[in-house]
Scaffold this active site. Structure first.
Site, short mmCIF file in Angstrom:
data_model
loop_
_atom_site.label_atom_id
_atom_site.label_comp_id
_atom_site.label_asym_id
_atom_site.label_seq_id
_atom_site.Cartn_x
_atom_site.Cartn_y
_atom_site.Cartn_z
N GLU A 323 0.86 -1.18 0.00
CA GLU A 323 0.00 0.00 0.00
C GLU A 323 0.90 1.23 0.00
O GLU A 323 1.96 1.21 0.63
CB GLU A 323 -0.90 0.01 1.25
N HIS A 347 -5.24 -12.56 4.71
CA HIS A 347 -5.39 -12.35 3.27
C HIS A 347 -4.38 -13.16 2.44
O HIS A 347 -4.76 -13.91 1.54
CB HIS A 347 -5.23 -10.86 2.92
N TYR A 490 -1.02 -12.34 -16.60
CA TYR A 490 -0.12 -12.37 -17.75
C TYR A 490 1.02 -13.35 -17.52
O TYR A 490 1.41 -13.64 -16.40
CB TYR A 490 0.38 -10.99 -18.14
C1 BG6 Z 1 -7.76 -4.83 5.67
C2 BG6 Z 1 -6.60 -4.36 6.50
O1 BG6 Z 1 -8.11 -6.12 6.03
O2 BG6 Z 1 -7.37 -4.80 4.30
C3 BG6 Z 1 -6.14 -2.99 6.07
O3 BG6 Z 1 -7.01 -4.32 7.86
C4 BG6 Z 1 -5.86 -2.95 4.60
O4 BG6 Z 1 -4.98 -2.61 6.79
C5 BG6 Z 1 -7.03 -3.52 3.82
O5 BG6 Z 1 -5.65 -1.60 4.22
C6 BG6 Z 1 -6.67 -3.65 2.35
O6 BG6 Z 1 -7.82 -4.01 1.65
P1 BG6 Z 1 -7.97 -3.65 0.10
O7 BG6 Z 1 -9.19 -4.34 -0.32
O8 BG6 Z 1 -8.05 -2.16 0.05
O9 BG6 Z 1 -6.72 -4.13 -0.56
#
Ligand code: BG6
Ligand code: NDP
Length: 600
Positions: A323, A347, A490
């Protein structure tokens, strides 16, 4: 042409663009009258679209790595081949049309009441209400539905509607009637102010819900969009005072699900005092992202990938999240968790499990989750030496000063909480033995991106080795699944540069979603809310998956905290700590996102 799979027993016959079989119409109609979610999933989500017959060679304009503006005509949810479809499937019931749209409206007389607990909060405003509106807009919500916001803040229905209306957006591809639809949607949103630990307050909510349900079978979905320390209070009160008397009651629980094995087990135990496992929908919104959902389609419906999906051909797999902003505004929450708990343990690990699992017996939730949990249980315990942690520090660029993590007033000074981490993980099973799965996640980095990179092995006895110089790693194939932004899949291949000589070039076989599909990609929360309403658990985390995920990370998290490991500081907006490169190098890996072929 688009081949829509009409029923489970037609499924195996409909996997080729040239041979297919339609089920008899009579059985289709009978089938659609009792369509359930898994059939919606099979029918609409596993709708195979072949390429158009007359494919022009695309004119490529390089935009960013893997993205080209191609002259291939975009497909709008399969409708660019509508005419052909119309000829082939000349009789279509309204139900069939909806199935193609990806959602199946339940036409029976039951009601669904959705209560957003914590409706005054950030997630509710930013994600939940907009997702519910999008579902309404697409015609995916049931005929009889009501939405209630519940929180302590004092608000009238009108104030809630006003708050919600500020974050609703219309689909880019269907702007018509948007304001009208918004008004209709908002009229079905109500608010009830109450405490999270008050059974009496939830009993009043129950009374209001009953008035809206008007004596019909009532189904109730509670979305816990509140801080985790009040989950149990809210679940207890909702379950004891506001459960449905004659339909289903389901609860969506937001992450974090605890902060280690013990707290997660305690949370699950407490939840199960009031709910059965079937009622608990633990959300990981990455599982609702389009390209994560597509992983199984890519693997299991294309002959060319699955045979290569093992240690025999894959050198390493990289799961990357970055990010380009810090924890601004969420420092208080973040400092208690850190990037490993916030992103990696859920995730990225969920993506890894889906990526690495064996072929499930079927697409049913339990079959998929059984395979995912086997992967998680086969993983080698994560060692401290296989983890690198970092934290962003202040940086001035172009006259702008970006803050350090600890500059956030809600973060304790001197905090060692990692805002960046890289880790090398291994799966001790026959398929993946020895293959490094490298994860990297960070805040305040140089870009915003989530992707899966699969680096393949060298071509044995490659006749063209001398064309690649000494760095043979650069000549290996790499499959990139860019989850976001600008979704794409890709494959990097070696190609001869046209001409009389024999110069080789690295090129991309590219599926760039924006060029290929005209339909806007739904937000992950839309898919997940719809699944929860329809009782589909495939994209939600089962408690044994959660236990396995925590078992993997808890020891190393404890060690990091007990040993007070100092994070490597990296400037805000940089590519992260150099330690991540040393970690990768230890396993002969080079991060794909930092390769020379990346366009910045
Ligand atoms: C959340 C986290 O689960 O996912 C955040 O707590 C993060 O820190 C976010 O910013 C990212 O989600 P996305 O969908 O914007 O990539
Ligand atoms: P908020 O901090 O905005 O809290 C939501 C609501 O809960 C608030 O509006 C407030 O409502 C109530 N609340 C807040 N703190 C307390 C407290 N200490 N005691 C009692 N009630 C409180 O949270 P978010 O909306 O950001 O997140 C909700 C959940 O979703 C959390 O579990 C979070 O971890 C998770 N999550 C959030 C994401 C995001 O992007 N925001 C992303 C992924 C997960 P009121 O005062 O009106 O009762």
């Amino acid at each position: 042409m688009a081949i829509t799979l009409y029923s489970t027993h037609c499924r195996s016959l409909a996997t080729s663009s040239s041979s297919f079989q339609l089920c008899p119409l009579s059985s289709n109609l009978a089938y659609h009258q009792r369509v359930t979610f898994s059939q919606r999933f099979l029918a609409s989500k596993v709708s195979l679209k072949s390429q158009p017959q007359s494919y022009q060679i695309p004119v490529h304009t390089q935009q960013q790595e893997g993205s080209v503006a191609a002259s291939v005509p975009p497909v709008e949810n399969g409708t660019s081949h509508k005419q052909l479809n119309a000829e082939l499937f000349s009789v279509k019931s309204p139900q069939e049309s909806r199935v193609e749209d990806g959602c199946e409206k339940d036409e029976n007389e039951s009601t669904v009441s959705i209560t957003v607990v914590g409706a005054s909060g950030d997630l509710a405003k930013k994600k939940i209400f907009p997702a519910l509106f999008a579902l309404y807009y697409e015609g995916c919500l049931p005929k009889y539905f009501t939405i209630f916001g519940y929180a302590r803040s004092k608000m009238t229905d009108a104030e809630l509607r006003n708050m919600v209306s500020k974050t609703l957006t219309c689909r880019i591809d269907k702007r018509e009637n948007c304001n009208e639809k918004m008004d209709q949607f908002l009229k079905r949103c109500f608010y009830h102010s109450g405490q999270y630990d008050s059974q009496e307050n939830f009993a009043v909510l129950d009374k209001k819900l009953k008035e809206h349900e008007g004596g019909k079978t009532s189904n109730r979905l509670f979305y816990l969009s509140i801080p985790p320390n009040i989950f149990i209070d809210a679940v207890k009160c909702a379950s004891l005072s506001a459960s449905s008397g004659n339909g289903w009651t389901r609860v969506i629980v937001e992450k974090p699900f605890g902060r280690d094995s013990e707290s997660s087990a305690a949370l699950t135990k407490s939840l199960k005092q009031y709910l059965t496992e079937d009622q608990i929908f633990r959300i990981d919104h990455y599982l609702g992202k389009e390209l994560v959902e597509n992983l199984s389609v890519l693997r299991f419906s294309n002959l060319i990938f699955e045979p290569l999906w093992s240690r025999q051909y894959i050198r390493n797999v990289q799961l990357i999240f970055s990010e380009d902003f810090g924890t601004e505004g969420r420092g208080g929450y973040f400092d208690h968790y850190g990037i490993i708990r916030d992103i990696m343990q859920n995730h990225l690990l969920q993506i890894l499990a889906l990526f690495a699992m064996e072929t499930p017996v079927s697409l049913d939730a339990e079959d998929i989750r059984n395979e995912k949990v086997k992967v998680l249980r086969s993983m080698r315990p994560l060692q401290l030496e296989d983890v690198v942690v970092g934290q962003y520090k202040s940086h001035t660029r172009g006259g702008v000063t970006y803050p350090a993590y600890v500059d956030d007033k809600t973060v304790p000074l001197g905090s060692f909480t990692p805002t960046f981490a890289a880790a090398a993980l291994f799966i001790n099973n026959a398929r993946w033995d020895g293959v490094p799965f490298l994860m990297k996640a960070g805040k305040a980095l140089h870009n915003k991106r989530a992707e899966i990179r699969v680096q393949f092995r060298h071509v044995p006895g490659n006749l063209y080795n001398r064309n690649f110089g000494t760095d043979l790693d650069r000549a290996t194939n790499e499959l990139v699944i860019r989850v976001q932004p600008d979704e794409a899949i890709y494959l990097k291949i070696n190609n001869k540069v046209p001409g009389l000589g024999m110069k080789l070039d690295r090129s991309n076989l590219n599926l760039h979603y924006a060029a290929r599909y005209s339909k806007e990609i739904p937000d992950a929360y839309e898919r997940l809310l719809l699944d929860a309403i329809e009782g589909e658990r495939r994209l939600f985390i089962r408690s044994d998956e959660l236990d396995a995920a925590w078992s993997l990370f808890t020891p190393v998290l404890k060690e990091l905290e007990e040993k007070k490991i100092v994070p490597e500081y990296y400037p805000y907006g940089s590519r992260g700590p150099v330690g991540a490169h040393y970690l990768a190098a230890r396993y002969n890996v080079r991060w794909g996102d930092l390769g020379t072929d990346v366009e910045h």
